[in-house]
Design a protein around this motif. Structure first.
Motif, mmCIF file in Angstrom:
data_model
loop_
_atom_site.group_PDB
_atom_site.id
_atom_site.type_symbol
_atom_site.label_atom_id
_atom_site.label_comp_id
_atom_site.label_asym_id
_atom_site.label_seq_id
_atom_site.Cartn_x
_atom_site.Cartn_y
_atom_site.Cartn_z
ATOM 1 N N ARG A 193 0.864 -1.180 0.000
ATOM 2 C CA ARG A 193 0.000 0.000 0.000
ATOM 3 C C ARG A 193 0.902 1.232 0.000
ATOM 4 N N ARG A 194 0.535 2.217 -0.849
ATOM 5 C CA ARG A 194 1.320 3.445 -0.901
ATOM 6 C C ARG A 194 0.488 4.541 -1.543
ATOM 7 N N ASP A 195 0.579 5.720 -1.014
ATOM 8 C CA ASP A 195 -0.094 6.901 -1.562
ATOM 9 C C ASP A 195 -1.604 6.700 -1.698
ATOM 10 N N GLY A 196 -2.191 5.851 -0.865
ATOM 11 C CA GLY A 196 -3.632 5.607 -0.920
ATOM 12 C C GLY A 196 -4.051 4.553 -1.926
ATOM 13 N N TYR A 225 3.477 8.210 -11.626
ATOM 14 C CA TYR A 225 2.345 7.421 -12.096
ATOM 15 C C TYR A 225 1.892 7.920 -13.467
ATOM 16 N N PHE A 284 -5.826 2.657 -7.646
ATOM 17 C CA PHE A 284 -6.324 3.710 -6.767
ATOM 18 C C PHE A 284 -7.840 3.753 -6.899
ATOM 19 N N GLU A 289 9.336 3.659 -10.246
ATOM 20 C CA GLU A 289 9.969 4.138 -9.021
ATOM 21 C C GLU A 289 11.476 4.121 -9.216
ATOM 22 N N PRO A 319 -3.646 9.116 -8.048
ATOM 23 C CA PRO A 319 -2.432 9.174 -7.231
ATOM 24 C C PRO A 319 -1.966 10.617 -7.065
ATOM 25 N N PRO A 320 -1.108 10.864 -6.078
ATOM 26 C CA PRO A 320 -0.691 12.240 -5.800
ATOM 27 C C PRO A 320 0.163 12.872 -6.893
ATOM 28 N N TYR A 321 0.836 12.083 -7.707
ATOM 29 C CA TYR A 321 1.728 12.643 -8.704
ATOM 30 C C TYR A 321 1.553 11.888 -10.016
#
Length: 170
Positions: free
Chosen positions: A116-119, A156, A139, A168, A144-146
């Motif tokens: 799990r990462r960034d929601g 992403y 998601f 990544e 995602p945030p970016y």
């Protein structure tokens, strides 16, 4: 000519699988080289068969198989097929987002790690480069945030609905 055509078909099927399953780069290179060498041999035999024996059908099977395969790869058919086959399995696994603790196969993809990462839920696949990791991210609630290529950390790219591709950097 039949054995040569069979070898071409086997190499094309193997490469189709590697591209669909995001296989490792060295295996893909070996299969591309094998198709190239077999294709060159098939082209020589095709020219010989056309001019000397006037055998149009049998002479063109090998080059035609390679041509069709190249068009399929150009149109991203292996990648699309791999995603369609695996999407529901990944969707079910994303509900729990639990790392099995070892490499596992979900659909046709070899998943090396789930977290799990960034929601969202990230599925790391095996085909990444040496200095980066990549995979699929789900998601369900928000983006995602970016979005975009990573400058440092993770980036992403939109993929399919609530699914994203990520890279990544290490």
């Amino acid at each position: 000519m039949g054995l040569l055509t069979a070898l071409i078909v086997l190499c094309c099927l193997g490469l189709f699988w590697q591209l669909a399953a995001e296989g490792t780069f060295p295996i893909q290179v070996i299969l591309w080289v094998a198709i190239g060498v077999l294709g060159a041999i098939a082209l020589l035999f095709a020219l010989l068969g056309l001019f000397r024996y006037h055998s149009f059908f049998y002479s063109l099977i090998g080059p035609l198989v390679i041509g069709v395969f190249v068009v399929l790869v150009w149109q991203n058919v292996p990648e699309t097929t791999g995603w369609k086959v695996s999407r529901n399995i990944l969707q079910n696994q994303a509900a729990d987002c639990a790392n099995p603790g070892h490499r596992t196969r979900l659909g046709i993809y070899t998943i090396t790690y789930i977290t799990r990462r960034d929601g969202g839920c990230l599925f790391y696949t095996q085909g990444g480069e040496s200095n980066s990791s990549r995979g699929f991210a789900y998601f369900p609630d928000a983006a995602p945030p970016y979005i975009g290529t990573p400058t440092s950390g993770i980036g992403y790219e939109p993929f399919h609905g609530n699914w994203y591709r990520f890279t990544e950097e290490s």
